[in-house]
Scaffold this active site. Structure first.
Site, PDB file in Angstrom:
ATOM      1  N   TRP A  68      -3.065  -2.852  -1.475  1.00 34.81           N
ATOM      2  CA  TRP A  68      -2.794  -4.287  -1.704  1.00 34.81           C
ATOM      3  C   TRP A  68      -3.655  -4.673  -0.587  1.00 34.81           C
ATOM      4  CZ3 TRP A  68      -1.061  -8.265   1.352  1.00 34.81           C
ATOM      5  CH2 TRP A  68      -0.676  -9.355   0.613  1.00 34.81           C
ATOM      6  N   CYS A 115       0.874  -1.319   0.046  1.00 32.51           N
ATOM      7  CA  CYS A 115      -0.137   0.023   0.203  1.00 32.51           C
ATOM      8  C   CYS A 115       0.743   1.202  -0.093  1.00 32.51           C
ATOM      9  CB  CYS A 115      -0.886  -0.052   1.379  1.00 32.51           C
ATOM     10  SG  CYS A 115      -1.880  -1.474   1.363  1.00 32.51           S
ATOM     11  N   GLU A 155       7.384 -16.067  -9.978  1.00 39.30           N
ATOM     12  CA  GLU A 155       6.795 -14.673  -9.461  1.00 39.30           C
ATOM     13  C   GLU A 155       6.214 -13.876 -10.785  1.00 39.30           C
ATOM     14  OE1 GLU A 155       8.866 -11.370  -6.684  1.00 39.30           O
ATOM     15  OE2 GLU A 155      10.146 -12.582  -7.804  1.00 39.30           O
ATOM     16  N   ASN A 173      -1.852   2.817   5.977  1.00 36.61           N
ATOM     17  CA  ASN A 173      -1.290   1.486   5.618  1.00 36.61           C
ATOM     18  C   ASN A 173      -1.023   0.908   6.924  1.00 36.61           C
ATOM     19  OD1 ASN A 173      -0.739   2.357   2.931  1.00 36.61           O
ATOM     20  ND2 ASN A 173       1.325   2.846   3.196  1.00 36.61           N
ATOM     21  N   GLY A 174      -0.806  -0.544   6.780  1.00 38.33           N
ATOM     22  CA  GLY A 174      -0.603  -1.329   8.205  1.00 38.33           C
ATOM     23  C   GLY A 174      -1.836  -2.261   8.485  1.00 38.33           C
ATOM     24  N   LYS A 195       5.601  -4.759  -3.703  1.00 38.45           N
ATOM     25  CA  LYS A 195       6.891  -4.405  -3.291  1.00 38.45           C
ATOM     26  C   LYS A 195       6.719  -4.050  -1.601  1.00 38.45           C
ATOM     27  CE  LYS A 195      11.175  -3.889  -4.628  1.00 38.45           C
ATOM     28  NZ  LYS A 195      11.961  -4.812  -5.246  1.00 38.45           N
ATOM     29  N   ARG A 219       3.778  -0.926  -4.888  1.00 39.33           N
ATOM     30  CA  ARG A 219       3.713  -1.171  -3.679  1.00 39.33           C
ATOM     31  C   ARG A 219       2.016  -1.799  -3.384  1.00 39.33           C
ATOM     32  NH1 ARG A 219       7.695   1.400  -0.003  1.00 39.33           N
ATOM     33  NH2 ARG A 219       6.177   0.663   1.551  1.00 39.33           N
ATOM     34  N   LYS A 274      12.041 -16.540  -9.061  1.00 37.88           N
ATOM     35  CA  LYS A 274      11.803 -15.295 -10.142  1.00 37.88           C
ATOM     36  C   LYS A 274      10.700 -15.804 -11.275  1.00 37.88           C
ATOM     37  CE  LYS A 274      14.044 -11.862  -8.970  1.00 37.88           C
ATOM     38  NZ  LYS A 274      13.824 -12.151  -7.688  1.00 37.88           N
ATOM     39  N   HIS A 313      14.969 -39.198  -5.605  1.00 38.69           N
ATOM     40  CA  HIS A 313      14.098 -39.691  -4.361  1.00 38.69           C
ATOM     41  C   HIS A 313      12.679 -39.455  -4.431  1.00 38.69           C
ATOM     42  CE1 HIS A 313      17.670 -40.928  -2.396  1.00 38.69           C
ATOM     43  NE2 HIS A 313      18.321 -39.847  -2.677  1.00 38.69           N
ATOM     44  N   GLU A 331      16.286 -19.441  -6.257  1.00 39.71           N
ATOM     45  CA  GLU A 331      15.956 -18.072  -6.712  1.00 39.71           C
ATOM     46  C   GLU A 331      15.486 -17.816  -8.110  1.00 39.71           C
ATOM     47  OE1 GLU A 331      15.523 -15.137  -5.585  1.00 39.71           O
ATOM     48  OE2 GLU A 331      16.020 -13.792  -7.199  1.00 39.71           O
TER      49      GLU A 331
END
Ligand code: F6R
Length: 606
Positions: free
Chosen positions: A73, A2, A487, A99-100, A601, A27, A484, A503, A480
């Site tokens: 968000w 946000c 995502e 925000n929060g 983000k 954000r 990516k 396995h 990683e």
């Protein structure tokens, strides 16, 4: 997560707010809204969707020189027009953006409903508007202070009120907020990106601080309204760093910036004479450094995977037992905090709440934590006992690239310094320094393969599901790489230790399931090649990230060749092509690269 922007001054607020929200959109991007205070009172425009949808649909008459904006968000309630911010009180006099998370929102909603308030959204934030509106205090600061004394949780908050038309009142607790100083105008933002085109003279608020902004200045207070002393400082920042320029996306720009960013994190920190690194920010002398018996690295997502690469560097160079753990899990298992362990928190934003809470848990139990953080002055940087700034520059794309490369280099510097007060020889120290100095140019060489990688990515994008595999140093690279890929391309990409394939997951290998394998020339090359044969025998398509001349036998594979450096530094050179693969796969699939679905983000909620 946000974004907040606010303005009070001599210009019309809404164009400034829309521009600010556009710059904050990474954000949170599921809904957006504005409130302005004009001659006819508070006007609100908000809707689900992107900032451009909001801007296109703004009413013709939306005048006002005081205003607040928000990009959301969703946490409480779906992304729809009603849940979008700003929220207003029952009389429509108050508008807030927040925000929060308000932890006791359910209890407050019940209390407000019992008192006759009509809450219209599913959000926790709406209670703040009603609490401010119902306060009997005779100043806006007093009303905000009253409201905040009833809430538990985190907030970056901006409030306007029709009865106090010359001001905004803002407050911070656990969610960043800064005040920007202009010429007869003042700004507030959750991120400098929102206002950097207007001012770089800013004051960062502390947790527990309230500020009043009028066109002529700002005043700061504690929650009990006793005054605090806070001056604005002018930051040495080039606003162009926040622009994508000629690039089709911020992610592309940020990938290409990696060589320059790498030079910045190394600058002034390498000591060739003694074969060591100098990290002034660690604030630890040689005796304290020698006393470290263990290193524990904490980060989330990609920062956690780079933390695993960092743990290998520390073990290999300093011979100190080291491991990385997801910060989001750490504090829930009542961790044992040891006095001779060095805890390292790694974060681009310096805001990730899980990492911040892990740092607080360690410090509460008396542990020493250092930070590897990109954003200067961020919450994690401030909370740590010392640290290493990463100097990657602003990172806007949700998928982190240049900051992660600099995290790796930060770990290499840390491992070098720790190693050189222990058993790492001066010759090995110098060997590593020479390797680090070669890296920026070698990263450039990998980036120059973009065209070939784009073609390869186009083929990978056709698969619904992929494996990324590696061993030991190569395993976090695979993790990683898979991160990516999933995502931004939304393909299922699973990372596995190459040694573990047989396995279980080998059952999934087929012509439809490609594998990207990390195969450096090192002590495990032969074993890695053995696993490639097993994949090839099941007709699994293979992409092998490797070094020139590595013998893959008769395995049919697409090769991606990266330059040789010291083995300890292989992981970062092998990570760069995986960024480009993910990027071009996502581009081919037509996705919004900088704003992948469901993500944002800086994850500032638990
Ligand atoms: C992936 C990504 C995230 C972040 C994670 C931690 O590309 O960007 O996985 O790495 O959310 O963020 P920071 O580093 O800001 O703590």
């Amino acid at each position: 997560m946000c974004g907040i922007v606010g303005y009070v001054g001599t210009q019309q607020a809404s164009p400034i707010l829309v521009e600010g929200l556009t710059r904050l959109e990474h954000r949170g991007y599921d809904s957006a809204g504005l409130a302005v205070l004009g001659s006819t009172g508070v006007k609100v425009a908000k809707r689900a969707g992107r900032v451009r949808d909001l801007a296109d649909g703004l009413p013709k008459r939306f005048a006002g020189k005081v205003g607040i904006g928000h990009t959301r968000w969703a946490t409480h309630g779906p992304a729809n027009d009603v849940n979008a911010h700003p929220h207003t009180d029952a009389k429509g006099l108050v508008a807030i953006v927040h925000n929060g998370i308000i932890d006791n929102a359910a209890a407050l909603r019940q209390r407000l409903a019992d008192e006759g308030a009509d809450l219209v959204s599913d959000t926790d934030s709406e209670v703040l508007a009603h609490l401010v509106g119902r306060s009997g205090a005779d100043t806006l600061e007093g009303k905000v202070s009253d409201a905040l004394s009833a809430v538990e949780g985190t907030y970056g908050l901006a409030v306007l009120h029709a009865d106090f038309p010359d001001r905004l009142v803002v407050a911070r607790n656990g969610s960043p907020l800064l005040v920007g100083v202009g010429d007869r105008e003042m700004y507030v933002a959750s991120d400098l990106a929102a206002i950097v085109r207007h001012t770089t003279t800013v004051a960062h608020l502390d947790d527990g601080e309230i500020a009043t902004l009028t066109a002529t200045g700002f005043t700061t207070y504690r929650l009990d309204l006793s005054r605090t002393a806070r001056d604005a400082t002018t930051l040495d920042i080039d606003p162009a760093a926040y622009e994508a320029g000629d690039h089709e996306s911020f992610m592309h720009k940020e990938m290409l910036e990696q060589p320059a960013a790498a030079v910045r994190v190394l600058r002034g920190r390498l000591d060739e004479r003694f074969g060591t690194a100098h990290l002034g920010g660690l604030d630890m002398d040689a005796r304290e450094t020698r006393a470290i018996r263990r290193v524990k690295i904490l980060g989330c997502g990609s920062a956690y995977y780079v933390g695993q690469m960092g743990a290998s560097l520390v073990e290999e160079l300093a011979r100190i037992p080291a491991d990385a753990e997801a910060a989001s899990e750490f504090r829930y298992r009542n961790p044992i905090i040891e006095p001779d362990t060095l805890y390292v928190a790694v974060s681009q934003s310096g805001e990730t709440i899980d990492t911040l809470l892990a740092v607080q848990e360690i410090r509460r139990k008396g542990g020493r934590v250092i930070g590897l953080v990109n954003v200067v002055g961020s919450a994690i940087a401030r909370e740590c006992d010392g640290g290493i700034y990463l100097h990657a520059g602003p990172e806007v794309a949700v998928a982190s690239t240049k900051a992660l490369t600099n995290m790796f280099l930060g770990f290499a510097l840390l491992a070098l310094q720790l190693g050189r007060v222990r058993d790492l020889s001066i010759a090995d120290g110098r060997r590593l320094i020479a390797g680090l100095q070669r890296l920026p140019e070698q990263i450039e060489e990998v980036l120059a393969q973009e065209e070939a990688l784009a073609a390869l990515a186009g083929r990978l994008a056709e698969a619904e599901s992929l494996f990324f595999v590696g061993r030991v140093r190569g395993f976090p690279v695979a993790r990683e790489g898979a991160q990516k890929f999933k995502e931004i391309s939304y393909r299922h990409a699973e990372a596995y230790q190459t040694s573990e394939l047989k396995h279980g997951p080998l059952a999934l290998i087929s012509p439809d399931v490609p594998t990207v394998a990390i195969v450096p020339e090192d002590e495990l090359t032969d074993r890695n090649v053995g696993a490639l044969h097993e994949i090839a025998a099941r007709r699994g398509p293979l992409v092998v990230v490797t070094h020139e001349g590595v013998d893959l036998g008769d395995v049919e594979a697409e090769r991606v060749v990266v330059p040789r450096n010291e083995r300890e530094l292989d992981p970062i050179l092998m990570t760069i092509p995986l960024q480009l693969l993910a990027y071009h796969a996502a581009l081919r699939l037509g996705h919004d690269i900088d704003k992948p679905r469901n993500l944002a983000k800086s994850v500032t909620v638990e």
